[in-house]
Design a protein around this motif. Structure first.
Motif, PDB file in Angstrom:
ATOM      1  N   ALA A 262     -20.556  21.786  -9.749  1.00 36.47           N
ATOM      2  CA  ALA A 262     -21.146  21.923 -11.077  1.00 36.47           C
ATOM      3  C   ALA A 262     -20.336  22.833 -11.966  1.00 36.47           C
ATOM      4  O   ALA A 262     -20.857  23.544 -12.797  1.00 36.47           O
ATOM      5  N   ALA A 263     -19.008  22.842 -11.740  1.00 39.44           N
ATOM      6  CA  ALA A 263     -18.159  23.704 -12.555  1.00 39.44           C
ATOM      7  C   ALA A 263     -17.972  23.097 -13.921  1.00 39.44           C
ATOM      8  O   ALA A 263     -17.898  21.904 -14.092  1.00 39.44           O
ATOM      9  N   GLY A 264     -17.872  23.931 -14.905  1.00 40.26           N
ATOM     10  CA  GLY A 264     -17.642  23.474 -16.263  1.00 40.26           C
ATOM     11  C   GLY A 264     -16.633  24.355 -16.940  1.00 40.26           C
ATOM     12  O   GLY A 264     -16.412  25.494 -16.549  1.00 40.26           O
ATOM     13  N   PRO A 265     -15.955  23.872 -17.977  1.00 39.26           N
ATOM     14  CA  PRO A 265     -14.951  24.689 -18.648  1.00 39.26           C
ATOM     15  C   PRO A 265     -15.582  25.880 -19.317  1.00 39.26           C
ATOM     16  O   PRO A 265     -16.677  25.809 -19.854  1.00 39.26           O
ATOM     17  N   GLY A 266     -14.885  26.988 -19.279  1.00 35.39           N
ATOM     18  CA  GLY A 266     -15.341  28.208 -19.933  1.00 35.39           C
ATOM     19  C   GLY A 266     -14.376  28.599 -21.015  1.00 35.39           C
ATOM     20  O   GLY A 266     -13.306  28.058 -21.159  1.00 35.39           O
ATOM     21  N   THR A 267     -14.752  29.580 -21.787  1.00 32.40           N
ATOM     22  CA  THR A 267     -13.913  30.048 -22.877  1.00 32.40           C
ATOM     23  C   THR A 267     -13.857  31.563 -22.814  1.00 32.40           C
ATOM     24  O   THR A 267     -14.889  32.224 -22.848  1.00 32.40           O
ATOM     25  N   TYR A 268     -12.651  32.126 -22.736  1.00 34.84           N
ATOM     26  CA  TYR A 268     -12.508  33.565 -22.766  1.00 34.84           C
ATOM     27  C   TYR A 268     -12.798  34.076 -24.175  1.00 34.84           C
ATOM     28  O   TYR A 268     -12.695  33.352 -25.152  1.00 34.84           O
ATOM     29  N   ASP A 269     -13.120  35.343 -24.242  1.00 34.40           N
ATOM     30  CA  ASP A 269     -13.381  35.940 -25.546  1.00 34.40           C
ATOM     31  C   ASP A 269     -12.170  35.740 -26.442  1.00 34.40           C
ATOM     32  O   ASP A 269     -11.053  36.112 -26.104  1.00 34.40           O
ATOM     33  N   GLY A 270     -12.391  35.138 -27.615  1.00 34.86           N
ATOM     34  CA  GLY A 270     -11.279  34.733 -28.464  1.00 34.86           C
ATOM     35  C   GLY A 270     -10.397  35.880 -28.895  1.00 34.86           C
ATOM     36  O   GLY A 270      -9.188  35.817 -28.805  1.00 34.86           O
ATOM     37  N   GLY A 271     -11.001  36.977 -29.392  1.00 31.83           N
ATOM     38  CA  GLY A 271     -10.190  38.081 -29.872  1.00 31.83           C
ATOM     39  C   GLY A 271      -9.390  38.728 -28.761  1.00 31.83           C
ATOM     40  O   GLY A 271      -8.207  39.016 -28.910  1.00 31.83           O
ATOM     41  N   THR A 272     -10.028  38.961 -27.604  1.00 34.89           N
ATOM     42  CA  THR A 272      -9.342  39.603 -26.500  1.00 34.89           C
ATOM     43  C   THR A 272      -8.233  38.717 -25.962  1.00 34.89           C
ATOM     44  O   THR A 272      -7.119  39.174 -25.695  1.00 34.89           O
ATOM     45  N   ASP A 273      -8.514  37.425 -25.798  1.00 36.41           N
ATOM     46  CA  ASP A 273      -7.514  36.521 -25.242  1.00 36.41           C
ATOM     47  C   ASP A 273      -6.350  36.320 -26.205  1.00 36.41           C
ATOM     48  O   ASP A 273      -5.211  36.138 -25.777  1.00 36.41           O
ATOM     49  N   ALA A 274      -6.619  36.347 -27.507  1.00 36.33           N
ATOM     50  CA  ALA A 274      -5.538  36.185 -28.474  1.00 36.33           C
ATOM     51  C   ALA A 274      -4.538  37.337 -28.374  1.00 36.33           C
ATOM     52  O   ALA A 274      -3.340  37.151 -28.613  1.00 36.33           O
ATOM     53  N   GLU A 275      -4.990  38.541 -28.035  1.00 39.69           N
ATOM     54  CA  GLU A 275      -4.091  39.668 -27.830  1.00 39.69           C
ATOM     55  C   GLU A 275      -3.473  39.647 -26.440  1.00 39.69           C
ATOM     56  O   GLU A 275      -2.341  40.085 -26.255  1.00 39.69           O
ATOM     57  N   LEU A 276      -4.207  39.135 -25.467  1.00 40.08           N
ATOM     58  CA  LEU A 276      -3.748  39.186 -24.094  1.00 40.08           C
ATOM     59  C   LEU A 276      -2.616  38.199 -23.834  1.00 40.08           C
ATOM     60  O   LEU A 276      -1.652  38.513 -23.127  1.00 40.08           O
ATOM     61  N   ARG A 277      -2.699  37.006 -24.387  1.00 43.91           N
ATOM     62  CA  ARG A 277      -1.715  35.967 -24.090  1.00 43.91           C
ATOM     63  C   ARG A 277      -0.282  36.401 -24.439  1.00 43.91           C
ATOM     64  O   ARG A 277       0.621  36.289 -23.598  1.00 43.91           O
ATOM     65  N   PRO A 278      -0.007  36.904 -25.669  1.00 39.06           N
ATOM     66  CA  PRO A 278       1.374  37.331 -25.945  1.00 39.06           C
ATOM     67  C   PRO A 278       1.824  38.504 -25.093  1.00 39.06           C
ATOM     68  O   PRO A 278       3.010  38.634 -24.786  1.00 39.06           O
ATOM     69  N   ARG A 279       0.892  39.348 -24.690  1.00 36.96           N
ATOM     70  CA  ARG A 279       1.280  40.464 -23.822  1.00 36.96           C
ATOM     71  C   ARG A 279       1.697  39.975 -22.446  1.00 36.96           C
ATOM     72  O   ARG A 279       2.656  40.482 -21.859  1.00 36.96           O
ATOM     73  N   LEU A 280       0.989  38.997 -21.913  1.00 34.49           N
ATOM     74  CA  LEU A 280       1.383  38.426 -20.625  1.00 34.49           C
ATOM     75  C   LEU A 280       2.725  37.716 -20.739  1.00 34.49           C
ATOM     76  O   LEU A 280       3.568  37.807 -19.829  1.00 34.49           O
ATOM     77  N   ASP A 281       2.939  37.013 -21.845  1.00 33.71           N
ATOM     78  CA  ASP A 281       4.236  36.370 -22.051  1.00 33.71           C
ATOM     79  C   ASP A 281       5.353  37.408 -22.105  1.00 33.71           C
ATOM     80  O   ASP A 281       6.428  37.222 -21.524  1.00 33.71           O
ATOM     81  N   ALA A 282       5.104  38.504 -22.825  1.00 36.04           N
ATOM     82  CA  ALA A 282       6.117  39.558 -22.919  1.00 36.04           C
ATOM     83  C   ALA A 282       6.369  40.205 -21.566  1.00 36.04           C
ATOM     84  O   ALA A 282       7.518  40.494 -21.210  1.00 36.04           O
ATOM     85  N   LEU A 283       5.316  40.418 -20.781  1.00 35.90           N
ATOM     86  CA  LEU A 283       5.494  41.009 -19.453  1.00 35.90           C
ATOM     87  C   LEU A 283       6.279  40.068 -18.551  1.00 35.90           C
ATOM     88  O   LEU A 283       7.132  40.506 -17.760  1.00 35.90           O
TER      89      LEU A 283
END
Length: 621
Positions: A70-91
């Motif tokens: 019964a798994a369904g797609p989830g959504t991370y917090d938009g503001g937090t994830d928008a900052e997190l993604r470029p930081r992970l790319d940079a790391l």
């Protein structure tokens, strides 16, 4: 969580598709080694160590469908994830750029953060995994049961009571997350159906951990392993052990950066009389402040501190409400990953943090060129070229009688031809030492202000370029010298080669005048001889004047030419010195300065990536 982060240099994952987990006090896993991802885990993102220059990884979906029921797609917090993604790319790029310059242990924690971030972001974002941790007798299992509404975790006087993690999920679809934690199916529970008015706790996955101070090493290993993987943690303390040094030094203090995903509850307040609970709670807040943990008071982000009694139920409702709001935001996973990135950036700060502006200054470059010019003998070569030009002018414009006399003297004293001797060994060694000293000096100047690892890389780049530099400079000296000159040597060998100095346009005129003076001398002498033998009518004035003009005019022409040749000879010598100096500087630049500049450029690239990793994370902290 932070316990593993604090010891990442011993337990970080190795790069690659398979991982093994040592079972130590700060290890990632307990029990047998596991070399394949657990069931239900959708795998990791593309490898973070993908070459000398890390390629930007493909964008990952915010919440991939989970493999559990019964798994369904989830959504991370938009503001937090928008900052997190470029930081992970940079790391990721930071690690890729640094792999050939830093040892694996230095980058192990950053690699672990990338691995775990990729694994967590592939799983359900609808769920929030919260661990309940505490010391022996703190009542964490009782609190776990109180939140679930049914006895799921064993409680009692026997210690330790909880020997393995037990999970309780309020919402279906958490199988992948529990597989990642290594919690078997027999240890997974469902809570009692909530009563009217209670918080729903949708998406909450609660994990009861063994005692972190258990006498059994395997229990502590499991605590450290699970804390490194969960999204948040509830620390349960009691009035007797809330100030325990092991708790604060091993866990809370290293977890200071994870305050936003941390709950600290003072349990068993029913045992405290009167206002003693408030006093203990205030002292607990003081200790947390000394640990560097921000407290979430007055609307500020930070740890939530609550008093309660799991036995009587006092305060449990407030904790349920706080957990319900916490899970409803669906931002805990992203905030946990961001805190892990913060910790990795802090650990890497000595590796990438420069004390001042770095780079190779123009003064250091000029000093390096001067040292090489001194080693190759550019000044001596310029002086020799100036002397050669002057000698050429003197020979071309001198009187024929003086030139004939010099030729005669040269023939009388001409030595037997011998091979030109090599430069003395001590001169060779001195010149080589000058080159080596110049390379060390420019390497030290370029490495000044850099972190130790990058400074060493710059010095090694300069040292590699120094191999063969003395021989290359010696070849330049051989090709650039003029005939019949001497000068400093690098490795020995005769000076030779080079062309004749250029002849200025006035030399033929001077030679013609000098020949005219000689002709006047010869004609005057013949006229006088003819008068003596009676062939020519007597007339002493004209031939005597002709001879005097030739005798005096020849040296005057020679002296005038010598004076006129000083300026061109000096310019010729300076030009020869400049050419040799430029050639030596170009050789040093190609062999030493360019590799050093490339290393500095690489450092600036990784420094920019590090600023992206660390700078975006510390705003407001």
């Amino acid at each position: 969580m932070t316990a593993v982060t604090d010891h990442a240099d011993h337990t970080g994952r190795a790069a690659g598709p398979e991982h093994t987990h040592p079972a130590g006090p700060t290890g990632r896993a307990a029990g047998p080694e596991r070399t394949t991802p657990p069931a239900g885990q959708t795998g990791r993102a593309g490898p973070w160590d993908d070459g000398l220059i890390a390629r930007r990884a493909a964008e990952l979906p915010g919440g991939a469908p989970e493999t559990g029921p019964a798994a369904g797609p989830g959504t991370y917090d938009g503001g937090t994830d928008a900052e997190l993604r470029p930081r992970l790319d940079a790391l990721r790029e930071l690690v890729g750029l640094s792999r050939t310059r830093l040892d694996g242990g230095t980058l192990a924690e950053a690699g672990r953060v990338l691995d775990e971030a990729a694994a967590r972001r592939r799983l359900s974002a609808r769920h929030t995994v919260v661990a309940v941790a505490g010391a022996t007798g703190s009542g964490k299992s009782t609190l776990f049961n109180a939140l679930a509404g049914v006895p799921l975790s064993e409680t009692g006087l026997r210690r330790p009571t909880t020997s393995a993690p037990i999970a309780c999920s309020w919402t279906d679809g958490a199988a992948g997350l529990l597989d990642r934690l290594g919690i078997p199916g027999r240890s997974r529970r469902r809570p009692l159906q909530r009563q009217h008015g209670e918080a729903a706790l949708d998406g909450l996955v609660l994990v009861d951990l063994p005692d972190h101070d258990s006498a059994a090493p395997a229990h502590r290993e499991q605590v450290d392993r699970v804390l490194a993987l969960v999204d948040a943690v509830i620390w349960v303390v009691d009035p007797e052990k809330y100030a325990d040094a092991m708790l604060h030094e091993r866990y809370l203090r290293p977890m200071a950066g994870h305050a936003e995903v941390m709950f600290v509850v003072l349990n068993q307040i029913d045992r405290l009389p009167g206002d003693a609970a408030d006093q203990v709670l205030d002292d607990l807040r003081r200790l947390l402040d000394e640990d560097g943990i921000a407290l979430g008071e007055h609307g500020e982000p930070g740890a939530t501190v609550l008093p309660l009694s799991a036995l009587t139920g006092e305060g449990v409702g407030e904790l349920r409400d706080a957990l319900d709001q916490f899970t409803a935001e669906r931002g805990a996973a992203a905030r946990r990953i961001a805190a892990d990135v913060d910790a990795a950036a802090d650990r890497l700060r000595p590796v990438y943090g420069a004390g001042r502006q770095t780079g190779l200054s123009e003064a250091a470059r000029e000093e390096f060129a001067d040292r090489l010019a001194d080693a190759v003998g550019a000044a001596a070569a310029g002086q020799a070229a100036e002397r050669a030009w002057s000698r050429g002018a003197n020979r071309a414009c001198g009187t024929p009688w003086l030139r004939l006399w010099r030729w005669y003297e040269a023939q009388r004293t001409l030595p037997a031809p011998v091979e030109a001797p090599e430069a003395p060994a001590d001169e060779q060694a001195t010149a080589r030492q000058r080159v080596e000293h110049a390379v060390r000096a420019v390497g030290d100047a370029a490495a000044t202000g850099l972190p130790v690892a990058w400074g060493q890389a710059v010095r090694e780049a300069a040292a590699r370029g120094a191999d063969g530099l003395p021989e290359a400079l010696d070849e330049l000296a051989l090709d650039s010298t003029v005939p019949d000159t001497g000068g400093s040597r690098i490795t020995g060998g005769p000076y030779g080669g080079g062309g004749r100095p250029p002849r200025p346009g006035w030399w033929p005129v001077a030679v013609l005048v000098q020949v005219s003076m000689t002709v006047l001398q010869v004609l005057g002498a013949l006229w006088l001889v003819g008068q003596i033998v009676g062939v020519v009518p007597p007339n002493l004035g004209v031939p005597a004047l002709m001879m005097l003009t030739g005798i005096v005019g020849g040296p005057c022409v020679e002296w005038s030419c010598r004076m006129a040749a000083k300026g061109p000879a000096r310019r010729y010598g300076h030009e020869a010195e400049r050419r040799l100096r430029d050639a030596a500087a170009a050789c040093g630049r190609a062999r030493v300065l360019d590799p050093v500049a490339a290393e500095l450029l690489r450092y600036r690239e990784v420094r920019e990536q590090y600023v992206r990793v660390a700078g975006l994370s510390t705003t407001g902290r």
